[in-house]
Write a protein that holds these residues in place. Structure first.
Motif, mmCIF file in Angstrom:
data_model
loop_
_atom_site.group_PDB
_atom_site.id
_atom_site.type_symbol
_atom_site.label_atom_id
_atom_site.label_comp_id
_atom_site.label_asym_id
_atom_site.label_seq_id
_atom_site.Cartn_x
_atom_site.Cartn_y
_atom_site.Cartn_z
ATOM 1 N N ALA A 146 1.167 -1.088 -0.068
ATOM 2 C CA ALA A 146 -0.191 -0.264 -0.150
ATOM 3 C C ALA A 146 1.116 1.055 -0.437
ATOM 4 N N GLY A 147 0.273 2.312 -0.808
ATOM 5 C CA GLY A 147 1.127 3.693 -0.549
ATOM 6 C C GLY A 147 0.865 4.075 0.882
ATOM 7 N N ALA A 148 2.494 5.018 0.923
ATOM 8 C CA ALA A 148 2.152 5.183 2.609
ATOM 9 C C ALA A 148 1.377 7.150 2.276
ATOM 10 N N SER A 149 0.961 7.735 1.519
ATOM 11 C CA SER A 149 0.006 8.211 1.625
ATOM 12 C C SER A 149 -1.597 8.206 0.421
ATOM 13 N N GLU A 150 -1.669 7.208 0.661
ATOM 14 C CA GLU A 150 -3.148 6.681 0.225
ATOM 15 C C GLU A 150 -3.795 6.412 0.660
ATOM 16 N N GLY A 151 -4.890 6.227 0.492
ATOM 17 C CA GLY A 151 -5.897 5.531 0.991
ATOM 18 C C GLY A 151 -6.001 6.269 2.348
ATOM 19 N N ASP A 152 -8.081 5.512 2.971
ATOM 20 C CA ASP A 152 -8.126 5.875 5.028
ATOM 21 C C ASP A 152 -6.820 5.486 5.345
ATOM 22 N N VAL A 153 -7.165 5.836 7.039
ATOM 23 C CA VAL A 153 -6.249 5.459 7.825
ATOM 24 C C VAL A 153 -7.624 4.856 8.837
ATOM 25 N N VAL A 154 -6.012 3.811 9.163
ATOM 26 C CA VAL A 154 -7.003 3.546 10.633
ATOM 27 C C VAL A 154 -6.377 3.002 11.860
ATOM 28 N N LEU A 155 -6.900 3.770 13.164
ATOM 29 C CA LEU A 155 -6.238 4.265 14.403
ATOM 30 C C LEU A 155 -7.026 2.963 15.140
ATOM 31 N N LEU A 156 -6.420 1.909 16.179
ATOM 32 C CA LEU A 156 -6.527 0.645 17.171
ATOM 33 C C LEU A 156 -6.163 1.990 18.239
#
Length: 380
Positions: free
Chosen positions: A41-51
């Motif tokens: 996955a790209g480090a600057s692409e798509g949504d981010v999930v925080l756990l």
């Protein structure tokens, strides 16, 4: 005593690119965010999930190597940039066993806002989804509803695209036995027994020590298994045999004394006082309304939100096992109340055969639970 699974191991995310990002809160505690990036996955692409973990646990609950963990599941299903927060409740830090008097207000005011600021520094304006467990979920709701989170981005009034709350959220409810423990336990343990914290490892203390004797007495009341850490955790939280999970939902390598104590460690007693105050109030409230450090926070976080539910429009998925012996029907009631305030915004999933923490650490959670979370994330 040997560990079949090393403590703080990264074996469960061996294929990920891992980086640790320390940050400091306004009340001068050092905390960390850990990034698990799928190499594909790209480090600057798509949504981010925080756990976000709960009290006595840590980011380790999301990267367990003995089964398909939540980070690996998210990586395999389109969410390649996953972060895990270790805040002041984490057993990776010494804060839980120090003689401190932290409250959930401290976490809501200092930890979660600082974590999101640090996260935003790395991911910019990308959508952030939060998956929170136990008192991590309660305190995150306090930040969210109390207006502590930054809003200088394109998020829905809070910078959070969606929130998944496991076991409990803005309305903590417990069994009568647990309510009694919350009310009387801290004073009895601190002043009569002389203990400032509770630890699932008390059975490993020297013979005839107060810690060892307490653990032995608790184990006498829990004949359901032979693991002292399991018994201590049932004493520390909830009301059941066991209270934290259903035995059959755990991998055999998880349900052993050393592993359970690694995953869910020691807890200071003052947090119980704040939980007791919220259980009595029937909602998330400030522990000390006169504390000047938290003057900017509402005295009643839920009432503050319900007075203007359009201020924060983050959709919430309330998860709970139908055998939740720690926070009972908390999320069912929370969903019902928030549904009246904002019809159709929030969702409820009742998980058959699950308890309090096994929806996150269960051996089959990747089949029974995680797909429901994934569906919610993808729709938001």
């Amino acid at each position: 005593m040997g560990h079949s699974i090393p403590r703080f191991t990264l074996d469960g995310v061996s294929g990920a690119t891992v980086s640790v990002h320390p940050f400091t809160t306004e009340d001068d505690l050092g905390l960390t965010l850990t990034r698990f990036l799928d190499p594909g996955a790209g480090a600057s692409e798509g949504d981010v999930v925080l756990l976000v973990h709960g009290l006595t646990s840590s980011s380790d609950m999301f990267i367990m190597p003995e089964h398909t963990n939540l980070v690996r599941f998210l990586h395999g299903n389109g969410f390649g940039d996953v972060w895990a927060l270790d805040f002041r409740m984490s057993n990776r830090f010494p804060y839980n066993v120090e003689t401190r008097r932290h409250t959930l207000d401290d976490i809501a005011h200092f930890d979660h806002p600082a974590a999101l600021r640090e996260l935003r520094r790395h991911v910019g304006a990308r959508r952030i989804h939060v998956i929170a467990h136990c008192l991590g979920s309660v305190s995150f709701h306090m930040s969210l509803f109390g207006g502590a989170l930054d809003t200088d981005d394109d998020g829905p009034g809070s910078g959070v695209a969606s929130l998944v709350a496991n076991s409990v959220g803005p309305i903590p409810r417990v069994h009568p036995w647990a309510r009694l423990k919350l009310r009387l336990g801290p004073a009895l343990l601190e002043h009569a027994v002389g203990l400032s914290c509770l630890d699932p490892r008390f059975a490993d203390a020297p013979p005839l020590s107060r810690r060892r004797l307490l653990a032995g007495a608790i184990s006498l009341a829990h004949p359901e298994c032979r693991e002292p850490a399991c018994h201590m955790q049932s004493f520390m939280w909830g009301s059941g045999r066991p209270a934290m999970y259903r035995h059959g939902n755990l991998h055999p390598e998880t349900h052993v004394h050393e592993r359970l104590a690694d995953l869910n460690g020691a807890s200071g007693l003052h947090y119980y006082r704040h939980v007791a105050a919220m259980v009595t109030a029937g909602r998330v409230v400030r522990h000390d309304p006169g504390d000047p450090r938290h003057a900017g926070l509402p005295g009643d976080y839920l009432a503050h939100h319900l007075a203007n539910p359009g201020r924060v429009t983050t959709p919430i998925l309330f998860l709970t096992g139908d055998h939740n012996d720690v926070f009972t029907d908390s999320n069912i009631v929370a969903h019902r109340i928030l549904e009246r305030a904002a019809p159709g915004r929030h969702e409820l999933e009742i998980l058959p055969g699950y308890g309090h923490i096994d929806p996150m650490i269960g051996k089959n959670a990747h089949v029974d639970v995680f797909p429901r979370i994934l569906d919610f994330l993808k729709r938001h």
